[in-house]
Design an enzyme around this catalytic site. Structure first.
Site, PDB file in Angstrom:
ATOM      1  N   TYR A 142       0.832  -1.202   0.000  1.00 31.35           N
ATOM      2  CA  TYR A 142       0.000   0.000   0.000  1.00 31.35           C
ATOM      3  C   TYR A 142       0.868   1.255   0.000  1.00 31.35           C
ATOM      4  O   TYR A 142       0.626   2.201  -0.770  1.00 31.35           O
ATOM      5  CB  TYR A 142      -0.919  -0.019   1.217  1.00 31.35           C
TER       6      TYR A 142
ATOM      7  N   LYS B 194       1.034   4.226  -2.892  1.00 27.30           N
ATOM      8  CA  LYS B 194       0.782   5.640  -2.627  1.00 27.30           C
ATOM      9  C   LYS B 194       1.991   6.502  -2.987  1.00 27.30           C
ATOM     10  O   LYS B 194       1.838   7.646  -3.445  1.00 27.30           O
ATOM     11  CB  LYS B 194       0.400   5.843  -1.161  1.00 27.30           C
TER      12      LYS B 194
END
Length: 333
Positions: A152, A156
């Site tokens: 994740y 990002k």
């Protein structure tokens, strides 16, 4: 207020669901894109109850052709797209060495390439018209990685680099299409209930965490004021971004010491928890998870920092007025 056509990915739950309600409350028509049909239908009812039109488009944002087809359908049924909000993501809570290659790839395809696919579909329509706004729902973790969320955090970070390149190209071309990003702190969403987890205890957002409506207010504001490159939400976001710039080594030590325990409650992980990595947890036979997660009692419904970020001009004017008043009084003395 002028009525706009707004597309939101990840609209079935969490921040995307809160954004759908917020844009509908403003009077905008909303296209709802996600995989989970139960959550999408619930979001559609909420948008229509607010007096706006809603269009449900079930899809996987990792499928570029499906995203393009959705954009075609939105413009055919709702009208020209004014705002596109990329908010869809999936995650895995585990040490990097416990994440399988296909799981890591899946997180990348949804959480990063899903934003790329949505942005491409939006630009195909906005660039010829020379107008429109794209809002990327980013994260403080796009500046500062933490343990247990390597895939994740990497996605990002990738979104941040992609966004910077995109903004430079738009500016070079003199385009009036705008792209801005909202950096979020930890938010109380269903991801901690339906994200794939190999942790021994229940996953939780890192304190301090906020309700999804805090994020939604920032996204709606950013869509109306897209000239600013980024909006930061929550004091933890400010500390993460500035701390990474000034003292990255200190942050390395801090997250190494606190990052594992702070992402878990004292309760064991439920063995029968749903997993939405490959299939939606709120599919035809699933339940509506809504916008909120398990942590309402400890989540803040407001962020003074986010308010101040949105009203910098007002605050600056107030400070100047106060300084002027002090100066006048000093002269009288």
């Amino acid at each position: 207020m002028s009525r706009r056509v707004v597309v939101i990915t990840g609209a079935s739950g969490g921040v995307g669901r809160a954004c759908a309600r917020a844009f509908a409350a403003r009077g905008d028509d909303v296209a709802l894109l996600a995989r989970g049909t139960t959550g999408l239908e619930a979001a559609r009812r909420e948008v229509e109850e607010a007096g706006s039109r809603a269009l449900v488009v079930p899809l996987d944002v990792a499928d570029a052709e499906a995203v393009e087809a959705a954009a075609v359908r939105v413009e055919r049924e709702l009208g020209e797209i004014d705002v596109w909000v990329n908010a869809a993501f999936v995650s895995v809570f585990a040490r990097f060495t416990d994440v399988r290659p296909d799981e890591y790839q899946r997180v990348t395809e949804v959480t990063y390439l899903g934003f790329v696919n949505g942005t491409r579909a939006a630009l195909r329509r906005m660039l010829p018209r020379d107008r429109g706004t794209i809002v990327q729902v980013g994260s403080a973790l796009g500046y500062r990685g933490i343990p247990l969320q390597a895939a994740y955090c990497a996605a990002k970070h990738a979104i941040k680099g992609f966004q910077e390149s995109l903004r430079a190209e738009l500016r070079h071309d003199g385009s009036r299409v705008r792209a801005t990003m909202v950096l979020l702190p930890a938010v109380n969403t269903p991801q901690f209930s339906w994200g794939l987890s190999r942790l021994p205890r229940q996953a939780q957002p890192v304190p301090p965490h906020y309700q999804p409506e805090v994020a939604a207010r920032a996204v709606v504001y950013a869509a109306a004021h897209p000239r600013r490159r980024e909006y930061w939400v929550g004091r933890s976001t400010v500390l993460s971004v500035l701390g990474e710039r000034a003292l990255p080594g200190l942050l390395d030590a801090y997250v190494a010491r606190t990052g594992v325990d702070s992402q878990q409650t004292a309760d064991p992980r439920p063995p029968d928890a749903p997993v939405n990595l490959w299939e939606p947890a709120d599919g035809p036979d699933g339940r509506d998870f809504g916008a909120h997660g398990l942590f309402d009692a400890s989540s803040a419904g407001h962020s003074a920092q986010a308010w101040a970020s949105r009203h910098r001009g007002l605050l600056a004017g107030g400070l100047l007025a106060a300084a002027g008043a002090v100066a006048m009084r000093a002269r009288r003395w």
